[in-house]
Motif scaffolding. Structure first.
Motif: not given
Length: 611
Positions: A156-175
């Motif tokens: 669960s810790c790994l999957q939680t950290i994995t979501l940082l990628g999509p989170m960063f991706g959506f923010l980068l995509g928004s910019m």
């Protein structure tokens, strides 16, 4: 013939977008089976470098193509360069002009950048191949060397950290979506990110991701092939410094070993697929994943079309509001399993309850809506009566029949009455004032006003904004989405543990690999195709390319979009629960037999001790 041509191009576009999954699927089963017996961290490091190369290749076509020219037909001198107009200065209220169809609709010239899709195809395929070892080998690596009660928490810790990628991706995509595609090369623009013709700096995110992947891949080369299992760190038989004794991961040095591994592939696969709980779980996951992929692929577009949000704002909200909540939910789900030491059956029940609760909440989205944007000739008639029309003849009216307008143009303007017109020409305008984005068209014969004194017959560039009622609906939509996402994510880790625990330990990596393979083959690849085809059936206005082909959709029937989009996602998710219920029943029987067997063995040992 035209239908076949359109369908062929739709399949080509779908293949390009899905070649990530294609590249992933080609190697997934092989890597999952062979990789479990090789140096797993280094294979993951290789995958990171492959993804970095693929990301750079995907963004490369931007530098080989000419500057993007958006369609505009109702233009004024020194501001719009792509249309051909006739204008003359007037000492009166403004500049008079007349509209002409641009040469691009007459002289068909093939786009020189049409072969650039090859770079995107190869780049996506490389990214798919590079992603192959991460999930099956990474998860099995953690589970092999962790205590059974701690494994769910670590995953669960790994999957939680994995979501940082999509989170960063959506923010980068928004910019990036908020930056113009040819940033630094264009001085002035007459469109905004809210315009359907806007193209953001799509290429920038791929190069940023490429650099990050190179950095992320380096540490994996320094991890050992195996670790001491928790609780066995003091075992003398385990040599921590075994890196020098490890054999290379190259196949030619493992010819005999790899041959033995290959012989066991088909028997292992047969054992895996003949496990009833695992097979039913695969069926449920395919349906659930199809719903998820369709939702993820078209969610931002749904927010654009239904609630009038820009692409950059939609991506920003997904990255800032939804993904952090999902990350917290996944972490808490793993924490619950560790804290209360939940069994596989209890974990499956928790996963079902949370997922079904989130499913019921999502049904509220059917009532959360905004009315169609009033566009003359598409969603309302020229006299203001609501009327959905797919007929191009409805775009013409008595008020603009003498203007020689093209019905294929899309250069929307907004009137004070709240009605959008597809172009100043179709609004019947004859003069303009201002420059660039501040251009205002006057004397528009089609604009509805109560009287010449009370209202204005002028229009401004851009579509009319949505009303305050739509803003409230969007707030409700986001609140329900965030709540349902959190509840659903609580069962993610318990659901993931079912795959690992319902089969024998030696099939763990293969089970995860086959699960990913089936998910993406039967769910990930076809879902965007049929979702996109059904959503495109709700399009009211298509862009017409210079050579007469169909381009992107300019406007959808938002009511039909909502019904089709939400019906597909809910039907697929709803059907998956029949399989999940069957899995829970099988798991109960399976572990009940194991418990009875264990009690019998314990009782027999006690009797032997007494004797």
């Amino acid at each position: 013939m035209l239908a076949c041509f359109v369908y062929f191009h739709f399949l080509v576009d779908s293949l390009i977008s899905e070649c990530f999954s294609v590249g992933n699927l080609l190697f997934l089963a092989v890597v999952s089976h062979f990789g479990a017996r090789l140096h797993r961290p280094r294979l993951i490091g290789m995958g990171c470098f492959l993804m970095a190369i693929g990301s750079a290749l995907t963004g490369l076509p931007h530098f080989f193509m000419r500057l993007y020219e958006y369609d505009t037909y109702s233009t004024v001198p020194n501001n719009y360069s792509n249309a051909h107009i006739q204008s003359s200065n007037n000492t009166g209220t403004g500049n008079h002009f007349s509209f002409k169809v641009p040469h691009c609709l007459i002289d068909c010239v093939k786009d020189t950048g049409s072969s650039m899709w090859i770079y995107v195809f190869l780049g996506n395929a490389l990214r798919g191949i590079g992603e192959t070892p991460i999930t099956p080998l990474g998860i099995s690596y953690i589970d092999d060397f962790a205590k059974a009660e701690n494994s769910a928490f670590y995953i669960s810790c790994l999957q939680t950290i994995t979501l940082l990628g999509p989170m960063f991706g959506f923010l980068l995509g928004s910019m990036c979506a908020n930056l113009y595609v040819d940033i630094g090369f264009v001085n002035s623009l007459t469109i905004t990110p809210q315009d359907a013709r806007w193209v953001g700096a799509w290429w920038l995110g791929f190069f940023v991701s490429s650099a990050i992947l190179v950095l992320a891949g380096v540490p994996f080369w320094f991890l050992p092939r195996s670790l001491p299992r928790q609780g066995e760190e003091g075992n003398e038989n385990f040599n921590v410094d075994q890196g020098n004794k490890e054999q290379s991961v190259l196949p030619n040095t493992h010819s005999v070993k790899l041959a033995n591994i290959a012989k066991g592939f088909l028997p292992s696969l047969k054992r895996l697929l003949c496990t009833p709980a695992y097979f039913l779980l695969l069926c449920g996951i395919v349906l659930k994943f199809s719903s998820f992929i369709g939702l993820l692929t078209f969610k931002a577009k749904y927010m654009e079309q239904q609630f009038g949000q820009s692409a950059s704002r939609a991506n920003f909200l997904i990255g800032v509001l939804i993904l952090p909540v999902v990350a917290v939910g996944i972490f808490l789900g793993g924490l619950l399993m560790k804290r209360y030491k939940l069994s596989v059956v209890a974990g499956a029940q928790l996963s079902f309850i949370t997922s079904f609760t989130a499913f019921l909440l999502l049904l509220f989205h059917f009532s959360t809506k905004c009315d169609n944007l009033p566009v003359a000739g598409l969603t309302v008639s020229y006299n203001g009566t609501p009327e959905i029309s797919h007929d191009e003849h409805s775009l013409m009216s008595q008020c603009n029949q003498d203007c020689s307008c093209s019905t294929s143009e899309w250069d929307p303007v907004c009137s004070d009455s709240g009605i959008t017109y597809m172009s100043p020409c179709l609004a019947g305008c004859t003069t303009f004032t201002g420059k660039g984005k501040n251009t205002v068209f006057h004397n528009c014969s089609c604009v509805l006003t109560p009287s010449p004194v009370e209202g204005s017959r002028s229009v401004s560039l851009g579509q009319c904004p949505r009303g305050p009622r739509c803003t409230w609906s969007f707030t409700s939509y986001m609140a329900v989405t965030v709540l349902s996402s959190f509840i659903n994510s609580l069962g993610t880790t318990p659901g993931y543990m079912i795959t690992i625990r319902c089969i024998t330990p030696e099939l763990k990596s293969l089970a995860l690999g086959i699960q990913t393979l089936v998910m993406r083959t039967l769910g990930g690849i076809p879902a965007p195709v049929y979702f996109g085809a059904l959503i495109d059936s709700t399009c009211l206005k298509w862009r017409v390319k210079s050579c007469g082909g169909r381009g992107a959709c300019r406007m959808y029937d938002s009511n039909m979009y909502r019904v089709i989009f939400l019906s597909l996602t809910t039907c697929l998710s709803g059907c998956s629960y029949f399989f999940i219920i069957a899995v829970i029943v099988l798991l109960r029987k399976q572990f009940r037999k194991e418990e009875v067997k264990a009690l019998q063995q314990t009782a027999s040992k006690q009797n032997e001790t007494k004797l």
